[in-house]
Design an enzyme around this catalytic site. Structure first.
Site, PDB file in Angstrom:
ATOM      1  N   LYS A   1       0.821  -1.219   0.000  1.00  7.19           N
ATOM      2  CA  LYS A   1       0.000   0.000   0.000  1.00  7.19           C
ATOM      3  C   LYS A   1       0.853   1.266   0.000  1.00  7.19           C
ATOM      4  CE  LYS A   1      -4.395  -1.702   1.558  1.00  7.19           C
ATOM      5  NZ  LYS A   1      -5.558  -1.616   2.399  1.00  7.19           N
TER       6      LYS A   1
ATOM      7  N   LYS B   1      -4.874  -7.773  -6.648  1.00  6.57           N
ATOM      8  CA  LYS B   1      -6.095  -8.061  -5.898  1.00  6.57           C
ATOM      9  C   LYS B   1      -7.222  -7.089  -6.291  1.00  6.57           C
ATOM     10  CE  LYS B   1      -6.473  -6.728  -1.559  1.00  6.57           C
ATOM     11  NZ  LYS B   1      -7.477  -6.536  -0.529  1.00  6.57           N
TER      12      LYS B   1
ATOM     13  N   LYS C   1     -10.961  -1.940  -3.231  1.00  3.76           N
ATOM     14  CA  LYS C   1     -11.760  -0.703  -3.224  1.00  3.76           C
ATOM     15  C   LYS C   1     -10.948   0.485  -3.707  1.00  3.76           C
ATOM     16  CE  LYS C   1     -13.848  -1.634   1.210  1.00  3.76           C
ATOM     17  NZ  LYS C   1     -12.648  -2.076   1.911  1.00  3.76           N
TER      18      LYS C   1
HETATM   19  N1  AQP Z   1      -9.884  -9.272  -3.610  1.00  9.63           N
HETATM   20  C1  AQP Z   1     -10.292  -9.896  -2.528  1.00  9.63           C
HETATM   21  N2  AQP Z   1     -10.545 -11.228  -2.530  1.00  9.63           N
HETATM   22  C2  AQP Z   1     -10.980 -11.852  -1.415  1.00  9.63           C
HETATM   23  N3  AQP Z   1     -11.159 -11.224  -0.225  1.00  9.63           N
HETATM   24  C3  AQP Z   1     -10.916  -9.900  -0.186  1.00  9.63           C
HETATM   25  N4  AQP Z   1     -11.010  -8.988   0.797  1.00  9.63           N
HETATM   26  C4  AQP Z   1     -10.647  -7.774   0.344  1.00  9.63           C
HETATM   27  N5  AQP Z   1     -10.316  -7.864  -0.953  1.00  9.63           N
HETATM   28  C5  AQP Z   1     -10.470  -9.171  -1.310  1.00  9.63           C
HETATM   29  C6  AQP Z   1     -11.431  -9.301   2.156  1.00  9.63           C
HETATM   30  O1  AQP Z   1     -12.455  -8.388   2.511  1.00  9.63           O
HETATM   31  C7  AQP Z   1     -12.353  -8.123   3.910  1.00  9.63           C
HETATM   32  C8  AQP Z   1     -12.392  -6.674   4.173  1.00  9.63           C
HETATM   33  O2  AQP Z   1     -11.324  -6.018   3.575  1.00  9.63           O
HETATM   34  P1  AQP Z   1     -11.027  -4.517   3.991  1.00  9.63           P
HETATM   35  O3  AQP Z   1     -11.946  -3.612   3.328  1.00  9.63           O
HETATM   36  O4  AQP Z   1     -11.027  -4.391   5.441  1.00  9.63           O
HETATM   37  O5  AQP Z   1      -9.566  -4.277   3.548  1.00  9.63           O
HETATM   38  P2  AQP Z   1      -8.784  -4.722   2.306  1.00  9.63           P
HETATM   39  O6  AQP Z   1      -8.423  -6.163   2.412  1.00  9.63           O
HETATM   40  O7  AQP Z   1      -7.640  -3.791   2.191  1.00  9.63           O
HETATM   41  O8  AQP Z   1      -9.835  -4.547   1.124  1.00  9.63           O
HETATM   42  P3  AQP Z   1      -9.751  -3.658  -0.124  1.00  9.63           P
HETATM   43  O9  AQP Z   1     -10.979  -3.824  -0.896  1.00  9.63           O
HETATM   44  O10 AQP Z   1      -8.473  -3.924  -0.842  1.00  9.63           O
HETATM   45  O11 AQP Z   1      -9.781  -2.218   0.469  1.00  9.63           O
HETATM   46  P4  AQP Z   1      -8.779  -1.016   0.322  1.00  9.63           P
HETATM   47  O12 AQP Z   1      -8.565  -0.863  -1.137  1.00  9.63           O
HETATM   48  O13 AQP Z   1      -9.514   0.119   0.941  1.00  9.63           O
HETATM   49  O14 AQP Z   1      -7.552  -1.376   1.042  1.00  9.63           O
HETATM   50  C9  AQP Z   1     -11.073  -8.796   4.413  1.00  9.63           C
HETATM   51  O15 AQP Z   1     -11.430 -10.017   5.036  1.00  9.63           O
HETATM   52  C10 AQP Z   1     -10.316  -9.057   3.154  1.00  9.63           C
HETATM   53  O16 AQP Z   1      -9.474 -10.193   3.278  1.00  9.63           O
END
Ligand code: AQP
Length: 346
Positions: A122, A206, A209
């Site tokens: 990140k 991945k 968001k």
């Molecule tokens: N691509 C993914 N595949 C499977 N699981 C996923 N998770 C996130 N992306 C995937 C799971 O969703 C839960 C919540 O995630 P989060 O929002 O707390 O943080 P993150 O993992 O950082 O998700 P994002 O979408 O990538 O958000 P941003 O971009 O804001 O950092 C977790 O259980 C995660 O494993």
């Protein structure tokens, strides 16, 4: 063990998880996390929070953060969580998370955090410009989990390393303060289809968001036309689908789309290939779009209905925060006693 040392946690199965209030929830969040919460509410005490403290580790517009928090809560309920059984609440409303996070900041070692790959991904090349909160994010996550003495955490694969850190913090705390088993060594529930959904634009990144391209993900609130368009535009290769799963190696985009179909339909990838082997994406993509719309459409509809009643969502979140605090506060009080903080003897 002194007389005041709390006993090892031997209570019922406790589940904790959360999703950041950092933008539109997507298919990866659904398959990797939200969908797994629902069956657990029948077998365990579930504490499912909206991670707004985590969200502000990167900039969030104060004018919309509360709405994003309600939107995540709406997604939980629309996916099938029942607020009477599962405790649904905003992380920032239960201050015990922060109390424990500070203590854990003093337990975790800098070397442990330096190994966290999510921070490296990140922060990229300019980590000195990131917030300190982004760096210590996994410590707060350990506090989120252990403040409920959680036994199990359903998450996507990207969180595996953070869960290992949580166990390291629990073990070191228990050892340093002579309280064996006080914090359980929480197990991650990661296995299963959908643990790692990749971007529709790049099969090696991945689905996220924070990806600047909205075409990289399918959002839970996308309408049917948008879902179909995103699937149609998803990056692929010119080859037809192979006959075996091994044939998807070195074809990350094809592998991802077959994996999404498998996860959404409850089939193994091999079963999906048995049906579509030899066919091109011109056939497979519309079938995938139809399936995605069939699964996500009702969730989006229910989310919109819930978001339209913010007062009801606030009532649910407030009730959840009160119930969460009832469990978390005694754990923090016991932790403070173990650390030796001053307490009035009156
Ligand atoms: N691509 C993914 N595949 C499977 N699981 C996923 N998770 C996130 N992306 C995937 C799971 O969703 C839960 C919540 O995630 P989060 O929002 O707390 O943080 P993150 O993992 O950082 O998700 P994002 O979408 O990538 O958000 P941003 O971009 O804001 O950092 C977790 O259980 C995660 O494993």
């Amino acid at each position: 063990m002194t007389q005041s040392t709390p006993a090892a946690y031997q209570g019922p199965m406790r589940v904790v998880s959360g999703v950041q209030a950092s933008g539109a929830l997507h298919l990866g969040n659904y398959l990797g996390a939200l969908r797994k919460f629902v069956p657990l509410q029948d077998e365990a005490q579930c504490f499912i929070f909206v991670a707004d403290l985590h969200a502000i580790t990167v900039w969030q517009d104060p004018a919309i953060l509360a709405a994003q928090t309600r939107e995540v809560a709406a997604a939980y309920i629309a996916c099938g969580l029942d607020p009477k059984r599962a405790v649904i609440f905003p992380q920032s409303a239960v201050r015990a998370h922060l109390d424990l996070a500070w203590i854990f900041n003093c337990v975790a070692r800098i070397g442990w955090l330096d190994r966290m790959t999510q921070f490296k991904e990140k922060s990229g090349k300019h980590k000195e410009r990131e917030s300190v909160g982004l760096y210590t994010y996994p410590v707060l996550q350990a506090a989120d989990i252990l403040v409920y003495q959680a036994t199990h955490v359903p998450v996507g694969e990207d969180q595996k390393q953070h869960l290992e850190l949580t166990r390291d913090i629990a073990a070191k705390f228990n050892n340093d303060f002579g309280a064996p088993g006080f914090f359980p060594l929480t197990e991650a529930l990661i296995e299963g289809p959908g643990a790692r959904i990749m971007s529709l634009r790049d099969g090696r990144s991945k689905m996220s968001k924070s990806d600047p391209s909205d075409y990289s993900r399918i959002n839970l609130l996308d309408d049917a036309d948008t879902v179909a368009q995103k699937v149609r535009k998803a990056r692929t290769d010119p080859e037809p689908l192979p006959e075996t799963v091994e044939g998807l190696a070195e074809r990350p985009e094809a592998d991802n789309l077959v994996g999404i179909y498998a996860a959404l339909s409850g089939q193994a990838k091999a079963e999906v290939l048995a049906r579509y082997a030899g066919q091109g994406f011109g056939t497979f993509k519309p079938a995938l779009a139809d399936l995605a719309v069939a699964v996500l459409g009702p969730i989006g509809t229910e989310m919109r209905r819930l978001i339209g009643d913010p007062a009801e969502l606030d009532r649910i979140l407030l009730d959840g925060a009160r119930r969460a605090a009832e469990t978390a506060e005694p754990v923090v009080e016991a932790t403070k006693r173990l650390v030796g903080f001053w307490q009035a003897e009156v």
